[in-house]
Design a protein around this motif. Structure first.
Motif, PDB file in Angstrom:
ATOM      1  N   GLY A  92      76.134  -6.355 -76.942  1.00 28.83           N
ATOM      2  CA  GLY A  92      77.181  -5.378 -77.189  1.00 28.83           C
ATOM      3  C   GLY A  92      77.018  -4.619 -78.489  1.00 28.83           C
ATOM      4  N   GLU A  93      78.174  -4.122 -79.009  1.00 32.75           N
ATOM      5  CA  GLU A  93      78.169  -3.283 -80.200  1.00 32.75           C
ATOM      6  C   GLU A  93      77.650  -4.013 -81.435  1.00 32.75           C
ATOM      7  N   LEU A  94      77.928  -5.299 -81.551  1.00 33.81           N
ATOM      8  CA  LEU A  94      77.503  -6.044 -82.734  1.00 33.81           C
ATOM      9  C   LEU A  94      75.996  -6.260 -82.773  1.00 33.81           C
ATOM     10  N   ARG A  95      75.315  -5.963 -81.668  1.00 32.25           N
ATOM     11  CA  ARG A  95      73.854  -6.110 -81.622  1.00 32.25           C
ATOM     12  C   ARG A  95      73.178  -5.044 -82.472  1.00 32.25           C
ATOM     13  N   ARG A  96      73.774  -3.869 -82.568  1.00 33.81           N
ATOM     14  CA  ARG A  96      73.191  -2.761 -83.317  1.00 33.81           C
ATOM     15  C   ARG A  96      73.983  -2.564 -84.612  1.00 33.81           C
ATOM     16  N   PRO A  97      73.376  -2.881 -85.743  1.00 32.70           N
ATOM     17  CA  PRO A  97      74.104  -2.799 -87.024  1.00 32.70           C
ATOM     18  C   PRO A  97      74.727  -1.438 -87.276  1.00 32.70           C
ATOM     19  N   ALA A  98      74.023  -0.373 -86.909  1.00 33.44           N
ATOM     20  CA  ALA A  98      74.550   0.970 -87.182  1.00 33.44           C
ATOM     21  C   ALA A  98      75.843   1.225 -86.423  1.00 33.44           C
ATOM     22  N   ALA A  99      75.890   0.778 -85.149  1.00 35.74           N
ATOM     23  CA  ALA A  99      77.092   0.993 -84.345  1.00 35.74           C
ATOM     24  C   ALA A  99      78.215   0.052 -84.750  1.00 35.74           C
ATOM     25  N   ALA A 100      77.846  -1.133 -85.223  1.00 37.66           N
ATOM     26  CA  ALA A 100      78.853  -2.147 -85.559  1.00 37.66           C
ATOM     27  C   ALA A 100      79.422  -1.969 -86.955  1.00 37.66           C
ATOM     28  N   ALA A 326      76.786   5.180 -91.921  1.00 39.23           N
ATOM     29  CA  ALA A 326      77.547   4.906 -90.695  1.00 39.23           C
ATOM     30  C   ALA A 326      78.426   6.102 -90.361  1.00 39.23           C
ATOM     31  N   GLN A 327      78.472   6.451 -89.081  1.00 42.21           N
ATOM     32  CA  GLN A 327      79.229   7.618 -88.650  1.00 42.21           C
ATOM     33  C   GLN A 327      80.217   7.235 -87.554  1.00 42.21           C
ATOM     34  N   LEU A 328      81.367   7.904 -87.591  1.00 42.64           N
ATOM     35  CA  LEU A 328      82.361   7.711 -86.552  1.00 42.64           C
ATOM     36  C   LEU A 328      81.843   8.303 -85.240  1.00 42.64           C
ATOM     37  N   ASN A 329      82.095   7.613 -84.142  1.00 42.94           N
ATOM     38  CA  ASN A 329      81.693   8.120 -82.831  1.00 42.94           C
ATOM     39  C   ASN A 329      82.222   9.547 -82.648  1.00 42.94           C
ATOM     40  N   PRO A 330      81.375  10.480 -82.207  1.00 41.88           N
ATOM     41  CA  PRO A 330      81.797  11.888 -82.102  1.00 41.88           C
ATOM     42  C   PRO A 330      83.018  12.120 -81.225  1.00 41.88           C
ATOM     43  N   VAL A 331      83.276  11.239 -80.259  1.00 43.79           N
ATOM     44  CA  VAL A 331      84.421  11.450 -79.367  1.00 43.79           C
ATOM     45  C   VAL A 331      85.726  10.974 -79.991  1.00 43.79           C
ATOM     46  N   LEU A 332      85.658  10.334 -81.149  1.00 39.50           N
ATOM     47  CA  LEU A 332      86.857   9.811 -81.796  1.00 39.50           C
ATOM     48  C   LEU A 332      87.273  10.693 -82.967  1.00 39.50           C
ATOM     49  N   GLY A 333      88.565  10.768 -83.205  1.00 41.74           N
ATOM     50  CA  GLY A 333      89.100  11.448 -84.376  1.00 41.74           C
ATOM     51  C   GLY A 333      89.782  10.440 -85.280  1.00 41.74           C
ATOM     52  N   TRP A 334      90.157  10.876 -86.475  1.00 44.23           N
ATOM     53  CA  TRP A 334      90.782   9.951 -87.418  1.00 44.23           C
ATOM     54  C   TRP A 334      92.170   9.546 -86.971  1.00 44.23           C
ATOM     55  N   ALA A 335      92.804  10.355 -86.149  1.00 42.76           N
ATOM     56  CA  ALA A 335      94.094   9.947 -85.578  1.00 42.76           C
ATOM     57  C   ALA A 335      93.911   8.736 -84.661  1.00 42.76           C
ATOM     58  N   ASP A 336      92.780   8.703 -83.933  1.00 46.14           N
ATOM     59  CA  ASP A 336      92.485   7.540 -83.086  1.00 46.14           C
ATOM     60  C   ASP A 336      92.338   6.280 -83.941  1.00 46.14           C
ATOM     61  N   ILE A 337      91.653   6.414 -85.075  1.00 43.90           N
ATOM     62  CA  ILE A 337      91.433   5.260 -85.954  1.00 43.90           C
ATOM     63  C   ILE A 337      92.761   4.806 -86.561  1.00 43.90           C
ATOM     64  N   ALA A 338      93.637   5.761 -86.887  1.00 44.11           N
ATOM     65  CA  ALA A 338      94.954   5.386 -87.402  1.00 44.11           C
ATOM     66  C   ALA A 338      95.739   4.603 -86.364  1.00 44.11           C
ATOM     67  N   GLY A 339      95.655   5.051 -85.100  1.00 46.87           N
ATOM     68  CA  GLY A 339      96.325   4.318 -84.031  1.00 46.87           C
ATOM     69  C   GLY A 339      95.746   2.932 -83.838  1.00 46.87           C
ATOM     70  N   ALA A 340      94.420   2.826 -83.899  1.00 45.73           N
ATOM     71  CA  ALA A 340      93.774   1.519 -83.771  1.00 45.73           C
ATOM     72  C   ALA A 340      94.159   0.600 -84.930  1.00 45.73           C
ATOM     73  N   ALA A 341      94.293   1.185 -86.134  1.00 48.19           N
ATOM     74  CA  ALA A 341      94.690   0.396 -87.301  1.00 48.19           C
ATOM     75  C   ALA A 341      96.089  -0.181 -87.113  1.00 48.19           C
ATOM     76  N   MET A 342      96.970   0.600 -86.504  1.00 50.01           N
ATOM     77  CA  MET A 342      98.314   0.091 -86.222  1.00 50.01           C
ATOM     78  C   MET A 342      98.275  -0.995 -85.158  1.00 50.01           C
ATOM     79  N   LEU A 343      97.455  -0.802 -84.135  1.00 45.33           N
ATOM     80  CA  LEU A 343      97.323  -1.842 -83.113  1.00 45.33           C
ATOM     81  C   LEU A 343      96.804  -3.142 -83.719  1.00 45.33           C
ATOM     82  N   ALA A 344      95.948  -3.034 -84.729  1.00 46.22           N
ATOM     83  CA  ALA A 344      95.417  -4.227 -85.390  1.00 46.22           C
ATOM     84  C   ALA A 344      96.510  -5.007 -86.106  1.00 46.22           C
TER      85      ALA A 344
END
Length: 419
Positions: A92-100, A326-344
């Motif tokens: 999965g994602e943790l296999r590739r350091p750049a993606a993880a 490290a780069q954010l996935n192009p399909v994601l925006g910072w609003a998505d990350i804010a939402g994920a942070a709240m879910l966390a």
């Protein structure tokens, strides 16, 4: 079974329980029922059942029903978490350091900052520091369940980000439990548990098959781990990570995938809801909430989950993306990350577990558990607002793209182009 209940119905029920939204729904129902029972005329009966002791004294396995749920049933949940962690590490994602890099940094930040929130609030008021790890945990089942309900049109990369974050979070939380919240070690029992894990690994990689071998062996490993003074859920994680997660030639699925497919409905439909049923039953009257609001431990937990997780996850992700390659996935925006942070910030399962391990006083446990519920609820509501708006926006853009061009590529472009 009721009349007419056949194999097709069993398969349908199992499929329902494998859905992330179903696991979150079952957890929510169980937690709500626990709160209702604990704050109703049935509260004495509920407490009597939860605190009733049963088990085998000679084997060191006599516990209350509530502890059986926390130490026993929750090991099934951690078994599934161990399988998911192994899969992410191998394929999965943790296999590739750049993606993880980003979700791993987010997980670390999302654990350090809430712990600092707790330490500052409680330390400055002379409270009990044993609960510093309570706001660190993220509940995989609840977080993904909420995302599945409110983010149907959001990019799948957001789920991958949140899943990776939650798995790393769980790995660190498990380590914290093993190091800081375990009793005095019984080295002989610990050595026996390690030997059992070695036997499990040897038989598994020699392709020895049969549940009648592995289930009793897993129970022995769990019992020895419990008697060693290490929290017994660690046994579930260890066994899950020993399963082979890549198929051999001629295999349709790996053993890890096959076993997860079988066990996951039992985890989502029985083990985790029963744990929530006995762990979430705390008084939430106005007086109880007022008392919790005056306790630095409860305030530290609630703010740690709600504000600490948001600042830690979002801040660590932003700083890592800004100052590293490290780069954010192009399909994601910072609003998505804010939402994920709240879910966390939905701590629930593991947070309630650490609350039970960190505090011996029953009244303090109830106050901290109430704070976990409040912090998790605030985080869930905030995530629903942010990601709900994002979901509606993406859905509208997808619809506009479909009107202009009915091709799948157009719809995909409308989704991935939204930042």
């Amino acid at each position: 079974m009721p009349p007419g209940y056949d194999q097709r119905d069993k398969r349908s029920l199992a499929h329902f329980l494998r859905l992330e939204v179903s696991g979150g729904l079952m957890l929510l129902i169980a937690a709500t029922l626990a709160l209702v029972l604990a704050n109703s005329p049935l509260s004495d009966g509920y407490a009597s059942v939860r605190d009733h002791y049963l088990g085998f004294e000679a084997l060191g396995l006599r516990m209350s029903i509530g502890h059986w749920a926390a130490d026993g049933l929750l090991a099934v949940f951690f078994f599934i978490a161990g399988i998911e962690l192994k899969r992410e590490l191998v394929v999965g994602e943790l296999r590739r350091p750049a993606a993880a890099a980003l979700p791993v940094a987010a997980a670390i930040g999302g654990m350090i900052v809430p712990a600092l929130f707790y330490a500052v609030i409680v330390g400055t008021q002379g409270g009990d520091m044993n609960g510093w790890a309570v706001p660190m945990a993220t509940d995989i089942a609840f977080a993904l369940g909420v995302l599945a309900v409110i983010g149907r049109n959001l990019p799948s990369a957001l789920r991958t980000f949140l899943l990776t974050l939650a798995i790393v979070d769980d790995l660190i939380a498990i380590t914290v439990i093993a190091v800081f919240y375990s009793a005095d070690l019984n080295l002989w029992a610990l050595a026996g548990s390690a030997a059992g894990l070695a036997v499990f690994w040897f038989l598994h990689y020699k392709d020895v098959r049969g549940w009648y071998i592995y289930v009793p062996l897993a129970l022995v490993i769990w019992a020895l781990m419990f008697n060693a003074g290490v929290h017994a859920t660690i046994a579930g994680v260890a066994i899950g990570m020993l399963l082979r997660s890549t198929p051999r030639p001629g295999e349709k699925d790996s053993p890890a995938e096959h076993i997860e497919h079988i066990v996951h409905p039992w985890s989502a439909g029985l083990a985790v809801p029963l744990f929530a049923l006995f762990a979430a039953g705390v008084p939430v009257s106005g007086a109880a909430l007022g008392e919790a609001a005056g306790q630095p431990e409860a305030v530290g937990v609630a703010l740690g989950l709600f504000a600490g997780k948001l600042i830690g996850v979002f801040g660590a992700t932003y700083l890592t993306a800004k100052f590293t390659k490290a780069q954010l996935n192009p399909v994601l925006g910072w609003a998505d990350i804010a939402g994920a942070a709240m879910l966390a910030g939905i701590g629930f399962t593991v947070s309630l577990l650490i609350a039970e391990l960190g505090f011996t006083d029953a009244a303090m446990q109830d106050s901290v558990k109430a704070a976990v519920l409040i912090g998790s609820l605030l985080s869930a509501v905030g995530a629903c607002v942010v990601l709900g708006l994002r979901n509606a926006r993406v859905k509208a853009r997808t619809a506009e793209g479909a009107q202009g061009d009915d091709s799948p590529a157009a719809a995909a472009g409308a989704t991935t182009g939204d930042h």
